[in-house]
Design an enzyme around this catalytic site. Structure first.
Site, PDB file in Angstrom:
ATOM      1  CD1 TRP A 174      -1.239  -0.567  -3.915  1.00 38.83           C
ATOM      2  CD2 TRP A 174      -1.597   0.578  -5.817  1.00 38.83           C
ATOM      3  NE1 TRP A 174      -1.784  -1.421  -4.842  1.00 38.83           N
ATOM      4  CE2 TRP A 174      -2.008  -0.751  -6.012  1.00 38.83           C
ATOM      5  CE3 TRP A 174      -1.718   1.484  -6.872  1.00 38.83           C
ATOM      6  CZ2 TRP A 174      -2.551  -1.192  -7.221  1.00 38.83           C
ATOM      7  CZ3 TRP A 174      -2.257   1.035  -8.077  1.00 38.83           C
ATOM      8  CH2 TRP A 174      -2.662  -0.287  -8.243  1.00 38.83           C
TER       9      TRP A 174
ATOM     10  CD1 TRP B  21     -11.337  10.201  -6.403  1.00 38.17           C
ATOM     11  CD2 TRP B  21     -13.153   9.489  -7.499  1.00 38.17           C
ATOM     12  NE1 TRP B  21     -12.407  10.291  -5.547  1.00 38.17           N
ATOM     13  CE2 TRP B  21     -13.539   9.866  -6.199  1.00 38.17           C
ATOM     14  CE3 TRP B  21     -14.123   8.998  -8.367  1.00 38.17           C
ATOM     15  CZ2 TRP B  21     -14.853   9.770  -5.746  1.00 38.17           C
ATOM     16  CZ3 TRP B  21     -15.441   8.902  -7.920  1.00 38.17           C
ATOM     17  CH2 TRP B  21     -15.787   9.284  -6.629  1.00 38.17           C
TER      18      TRP B  21
ATOM     19  CD1 TRP C 103     -17.680  12.096 -18.036  1.00 38.13           C
ATOM     20  CD2 TRP C 103     -18.398  10.148 -17.238  1.00 38.13           C
ATOM     21  NE1 TRP C 103     -16.589  11.259 -17.938  1.00 38.13           N
ATOM     22  CE2 TRP C 103     -17.002  10.053 -17.459  1.00 38.13           C
ATOM     23  CE3 TRP C 103     -19.071   9.026 -16.742  1.00 38.13           C
ATOM     24  CZ2 TRP C 103     -16.273   8.892 -17.204  1.00 38.13           C
ATOM     25  CZ3 TRP C 103     -18.342   7.872 -16.489  1.00 38.13           C
ATOM     26  CH2 TRP C 103     -16.965   7.818 -16.714  1.00 38.13           C
TER      27      TRP C 103
ATOM     28  CD  GLU D 130      -2.754  -1.246  -0.045  1.00 31.84           C
ATOM     29  OE1 GLU D 130      -3.174  -0.216  -0.576  1.00 31.84           O
ATOM     30  OE2 GLU D 130      -2.943  -2.384  -0.516  1.00 31.84           O
TER      31      GLU D 130
ATOM     32  CD1 TRP E 171     -13.321  10.183 -14.737  1.00 36.13           C
ATOM     33  CD2 TRP E 171     -11.889  11.099 -13.307  1.00 36.13           C
ATOM     34  NE1 TRP E 171     -12.291  10.728 -15.479  1.00 36.13           N
ATOM     35  CE2 TRP E 171     -11.399  11.288 -14.615  1.00 36.13           C
ATOM     36  CE3 TRP E 171     -11.148  11.588 -12.232  1.00 36.13           C
ATOM     37  CZ2 TRP E 171     -10.196  11.953 -14.890  1.00 36.13           C
ATOM     38  CZ3 TRP E 171      -9.953  12.253 -12.497  1.00 36.13           C
ATOM     39  CH2 TRP E 171      -9.493  12.420 -13.812  1.00 36.13           C
TER      40      TRP E 171
ATOM     41  CG  ASN F 228      -8.411   1.407  -0.028  1.00 35.16           C
ATOM     42  OD1 ASN F 228      -8.352   2.355  -0.810  1.00 35.16           O
ATOM     43  ND2 ASN F 228      -8.144   0.167  -0.406  1.00 35.16           N
TER      44      ASN F 228
END
Ligand SMILES: Cc1cc2nc3c(=O)[nH]c(=O)nc-3n(C[C@H](O)[C@H](O)[C@H](O)COP(=O)(O)OP(=O)(O)OC[C@H]3O[C@@H](n4cnc5c(N)ncnc54)[C@H](O)[C@@H]3O)c2cc1C
Length: 473
Positions: free
Chosen positions: A283, A388, A312, A280, A365, A347
């Site tokens: 990441w 996102w 969208w 993590e 988004w 998360n």
């Protein structure tokens, strides 16, 4: 006037493992200058960045704690209540004309921050000063982890492999606490003191010793079960260190060093809690590397360029239902209410709510990215944008177009007893057992909204939206 060496604290609000601070102290000793700390609040720019009020309060509280911690090193912290980045060049111009200053700071990667630093640099140089930056937000600075061909990794797994190989090679080095400085700094009381915040972050401790205790506690007591527990929002199974990492109250290197110390060799063994937690942290670094390599992301462009053409629907009523936690999907509503009430979200829930906004409500988004930023205590541009774009299938990591979370299945899997939902959706408190995941089966619950969309139908529409842009790409 005696020349000044300034440590400009931005998102490295700590004394330990702070290369800018250590270097400034060494420089001041070598050049016989005084050394001071500096923090400048810029609430107008924070507002432009949609920074959450709770994060602003958290920063202000942390700066006050840092003032005390720096006092122990005999370094005064000048805390200036400013407004925006625009005024900073002028401010530094005034100070450097009076004192002659050398400024040490940590690099920031975002656009306005880069522009701000370029302007400050110019002004300082015009007054025979300089701005010295250190790239210390990541354990492996952006650009330092590359493929054999020298390219930037666009996919996480090979990036992680390469990152770990570097870690094995070079280990972790943290800068220790500097020795107290022998100096007498004249009063700098013409500058306004920092305003207090609104107190909304009071649940999050801010002193160095409390923060280090949290890190130690997690690595000693919780990391072993991290892999089993990290996906269940009703369990306190993650570190909750993200707010501290986001403002640099603790560094990635400190986290990895503590992990290695407490978890012994298990961090290097696949699928242990320690290894998964380290992933993590990787990441976090991956998204910063990507941000620096692809600066268009800073302007909110999608990583997968063709997805910029997605049509969208952006229905404002649906967006409001999502923001306030009234979509009729219990796990989504509980998650959004956790965010609104506490300024933090688990998360797993960030992934579920992000997927729901984009793939069920068909809302851009970027609307969600901005809303999260405006609420999160740990708001961090790279992690938020990366998260996102991952959820929206517009980002890195070979996002399959069919990555569409079923919110009810996710709820059954990750909140099996509905404990988390009951905590945040009191309307559903009396719904017993598994029915809590989809109470509409019983004909609905008084006071709780009907589902705003049909998931199966929305899923089909999402696939069609993505197929359309793929066809035209
Ligand atoms: C849509 C979305 C938005 C997000 N926005 C943010 C954000 O603004 N700020 C932020 O710090 N994280 C963000 N994340 C990542 C992640 O959700 C949080 O870092 C995590 O929930 C923080 O809890 P923790 O400290 O207990 O994490 P732990 O599970 O203990 O992980 C340790 C640390 O690793 C880092 N980390 C963990 N997961 C990720 C990840 N997926 N991406 C990047 N870094 C990670 C964080 O710094 C975290 O503190 C987002 C994820 C998604 C899906």
């Amino acid at each position: 006037m005696q020349p000044l060496t300034i440590v400009w604290f931005r998102n490295d609000l700590r004394c330990l493992d702070n290369i800018a601070l250590c270097s400034a102290i060494d420089y001041a000793a070598a050049h016989n200058t005084a050394v001071i700390g500096l923090f400048i609040a810029t609430p107008d720019t924070w507002a432009q960045h949609h920074m959450a009020a709770i994060k602003q309060d958290f920063i202000r509280r942390r700066v006050r704690a840092l003032t005390t911690e720096l006092q122990a090193l005999n370094i005064p912290l000048l805390a200036v209540e400013g407004s925006s980045y625009q005024q900073l060049a002028h401010w530094f111009d005034g100070v450097s004309q009076r004192f002659g200053v050398t400024v040490f700071a940590q690099t920031e990667y975002e656009l306005r921050e880069q522009q701000r630093d370029a302007r400050v640099q110019q002004v300082l140089e015009a007054n025979a000063g300089q701005l010295i930056l250190f790239d210390s937000q990541c354990l492996m600075p952006p650009g330092s982890v590359r493929t054999l061909q020298g390219d930037i990794y666009k996919v996480f797994t090979p990036f992680k492999r390469s990152w770990l190989a570097k870690l094995h090679q070079q280990g972790v080095q943290c800068f220790g606490r500097p020795k107290a400085v022998a100096q007498q700094v004249q009063a700098l009381d013409e500058f306004a003191a920092l305003k207090p915040g609104d107190g909304s972050s009071a649940d999050w401790p801010v002193t160095e010793s409390e923060i280090l205790a949290m890190l130690r506690h997690f690595c000693q007591e919780k990391v072993a079960s991290y892999q089993q527990q990290r996906d269940f929002p009703a369990i306190d199974g993650t570190s909750r260190l993200s707010p501290y990492l986001a403002i640099g109250a603790v560094s990635a290197a400190q986290c990895v060093a503590r992990l290695q110390l407490e978890a012994k060799d298990s961090w290097a063994q696949e699928k242990t809690g320690a290894e998964v937690w380290l992933s993590e942290l990787i990441w976090r670094e991956f998204y910063k590397h990507i941000l620096v390599a692809y600066p268009e992301l800073i302007k909110h462009q999608p990583f997968q360029k063709e997805t910029a053409a997605i049509a969208w629907k952006n229905n404002p009523q649906l967006f409001n239902a999502w923001c306030s936690g009234h979509t009729g999907y219990p796990i989504v509503d509980a998650a959004m209410r956790q965010l609104n009430q506490t300024g933090w979200m688990h998360n797993r829930l960030r992934m579920i709510t992000a997927s729901f906004l984009v793939k069920d409500l068909h809302i851009d988004w970027r609307w969600g990215e901005r809303y999260f930023m405006s609420k999160l205590i740990d708001g961090d541009f790279a992690a938020n944008n990366g998260g996102w774009q991952w959820a929206a299938s517009t980002g890195t990591d070979a996002a399959p177009y069919f990555r569409i979370f079923n919110p009810v299945n996710q709820s059954e899997k990750f909140d099996p007893q509905g404990d988390f939902i009951r905590l945040y959706v009191p309307e559903l408190c009396k719904v017993s057992g598994k029915a809590i995941h989809w109470p509409h089966k019983l004909g609905g619950v008084k006071g709780y909204p009907q589902p705003v969309v049909d998931h199966a139908e929305a899923r089909k529409q999402t696939l069609a939206l993505f197929a359309e842009v793929k066809k035209n790409a």
